[in-house]
Design an enzyme around this catalytic site. Structure first.
Site, PDB file in Angstrom:
ATOM      1  N   ASP A  79      12.502   2.709  38.381  1.00 34.34           N
ATOM      2  CA  ASP A  79      13.654   3.516  37.979  1.00 34.34           C
ATOM      3  C   ASP A  79      13.639   4.903  38.612  1.00 34.34           C
ATOM      4  O   ASP A  79      12.648   5.315  39.232  1.00 34.34           O
ATOM      5  CB  ASP A  79      13.726   3.629  36.435  1.00 34.34           C
ATOM      6  CG  ASP A  79      12.383   3.971  35.808  1.00 34.34           C
ATOM      7  OD1 ASP A  79      11.478   4.444  36.525  1.00 34.34           O
ATOM      8  OD2 ASP A  79      12.228   3.780  34.594  1.00 34.34           O
ATOM      9  N   ASN A 150      10.403   4.313  22.080  1.00 36.95           N
ATOM     10  CA  ASN A 150      11.470   3.502  21.468  1.00 36.95           C
ATOM     11  C   ASN A 150      11.457   2.057  21.989  1.00 36.95           C
ATOM     12  O   ASN A 150      12.400   1.316  21.776  1.00 36.95           O
ATOM     13  CB  ASN A 150      12.844   4.130  21.721  1.00 36.95           C
ATOM     14  CG  ASN A 150      13.201   4.179  23.208  1.00 36.95           C
ATOM     15  OD1 ASN A 150      12.416   3.780  24.062  1.00 36.95           O
ATOM     16  ND2 ASN A 150      14.396   4.663  23.522  1.00 36.95           N
ATOM     17  N   HIS A 152      11.459   1.124  25.192  1.00 38.19           N
ATOM     18  CA  HIS A 152      12.122   0.842  26.474  1.00 38.19           C
ATOM     19  C   HIS A 152      11.108   0.451  27.544  1.00 38.19           C
ATOM     20  O   HIS A 152       9.955   0.873  27.525  1.00 38.19           O
ATOM     21  CB  HIS A 152      13.046   1.984  26.925  1.00 38.19           C
ATOM     22  CG  HIS A 152      12.398   3.228  27.427  1.00 38.19           C
ATOM     23  ND1 HIS A 152      12.940   4.478  27.236  1.00 38.19           N
ATOM     24  CD2 HIS A 152      11.268   3.445  28.146  1.00 38.19           C
ATOM     25  CE1 HIS A 152      12.183   5.389  27.814  1.00 38.19           C
ATOM     26  NE2 HIS A 152      11.160   4.791  28.365  1.00 38.19           N
ATOM     27  N   GLU A 157      16.983   0.859  27.823  1.00 39.97           N
ATOM     28  CA  GLU A 157      16.945   1.422  26.476  1.00 39.97           C
ATOM     29  C   GLU A 157      17.301   0.349  25.445  1.00 39.97           C
ATOM     30  O   GLU A 157      17.808  -0.722  25.812  1.00 39.97           O
ATOM     31  CB  GLU A 157      17.966   2.568  26.390  1.00 39.97           C
ATOM     32  CG  GLU A 157      17.712   3.714  27.349  1.00 39.97           C
ATOM     33  CD  GLU A 157      16.562   4.615  26.925  1.00 39.97           C
ATOM     34  OE1 GLU A 157      15.662   4.197  26.170  1.00 39.97           O
ATOM     35  OE2 GLU A 157      16.565   5.790  27.364  1.00 39.97           O
TER      36      GLU A 157
END
Ligand code: GLP
Length: 268
Positions: A79, A150, A152, A157
């Site tokens: 990414d 979280n 991801h 996400e």
């Protein structure tokens, strides 16, 4: 080190992240050496963030002291923030050169990182070309992954779909606030990123995911629920036949101790 399995995932639990990182760097080293001895290139999927730093340090040491060569290595990064200039201190482009590429003998033309500076209209083509490039090289042999607090993976996400491919995504508030200090405030923190999709990640032949510290413990504990859910993208890894999850004790601290007892633990 303790190892155990749950569904498709093989866990290796280390006392600390230094030992876990040594283990992962050896895995990568063997992948490269094995392919080099067959005159094949190694296609690696690479991660950024704090988690893989020690892995990269060890690989650099192996390059300097043990002759590990990256000449036949091709890399695809998971990414990149959007928008961001490659020269920015906080770009993943900059991170990869500082933490690995400039210290080893990789050929720059074998480095693929999503471009954070494109005109918005050009992003879909860029993402498609990124996917095609991976296919052209025969797919990713080994994908290295970290995990967000979280859950991801890459910048997929919560809410990301299992069939998602490389694309532009909007970052979660939590992800942005975690990054805000580096960007000197939330207002300067990018709202978007380009990331490999869940499907792109799951196509890799092998996946090695690492998690260090208590901030990752809740995400890791989700792998022990039956459910595969887009609320915790890391749970999609259960769909892959060859995943190793490398943890330190803190990241494993919310795994139900009863589960560990029931499993076939191997102590080494
Ligand atoms: C970042 C990256 C992920 C990374 C994760 C964890 O936002 N996009 O690829 O794995 O969050 O980061 P860290 O290793 O710094 O905890």
């Amino acid at each position: 080190m303790v190892e155990f399995s749950n569904e498709n995932i093989h866990f290796r639990l280390f006392k600390n992240k230094g030992l876990g990182s040594d283990y992962i760097s050896e895995l990568i080293n063997s992948e490269i050496d094995g392919n080099n001895s067959l005159s094949k290139s190694s296609v690696l999927g690479l991660a950024t963030g704090s988690s893989p730093k020690k892995v990269y340090e060890k690989l650099i040491t192996n390059h300097n002291k043990e002759g590990l060569s990256f000449r036949n290595v091709v890399t695809f990064n998971l990414d990149e923030y959007y928008p961001i200039e490659p020269e920015s201190q906080n770009s993943y482009h900059h991170y990869m050169y500082e933490n690995l590429f400039k210290h080893v003998d990789i050929d720059p033309k074998n480095i693929y990182i999503p471009n954070g500076m494109l005109d918005p209209d050009d992003i879909p083509n860029h993402c498609e070309a990124f996917e095609h490039k991976i296919e052209e090289f025969g797919g990713i042999d080994l994908q290295l992954l970290g995990v967000g607090g979280n859950g991801h993976i890459g910048f997929n996400e919560p809410g990301s779909k299992i069939n998602s491919k490389t694309r532009l995504v909007q970052l979660d508030h939590k992800t942005r606030s975690d990054a805000a200090e580096k960007f000197r405030g939330l207002n300067n923190t990018p709202e978007y990123a380009i990331t490999m999709g869940i499907k792109t990640i799951l196509k890799a032949k092998k996946i090695v995911c690492m998690a260090w510290g208590t901030s990752k413990a809740e995400a890791i504990s989700q792998l022990f629920n039956k459910e595969i859910t887009d609320k915790w993208p890391i749970t999609f890894l259960k769909e892959h036949p060859q995943v190793e999850l490398v943890l330190d004790e803190e990241a494993a601290s919310l795994i139900d101790p009863d589960f560990l007892k029931k499993e076939d633990l191997v102590n080494k």
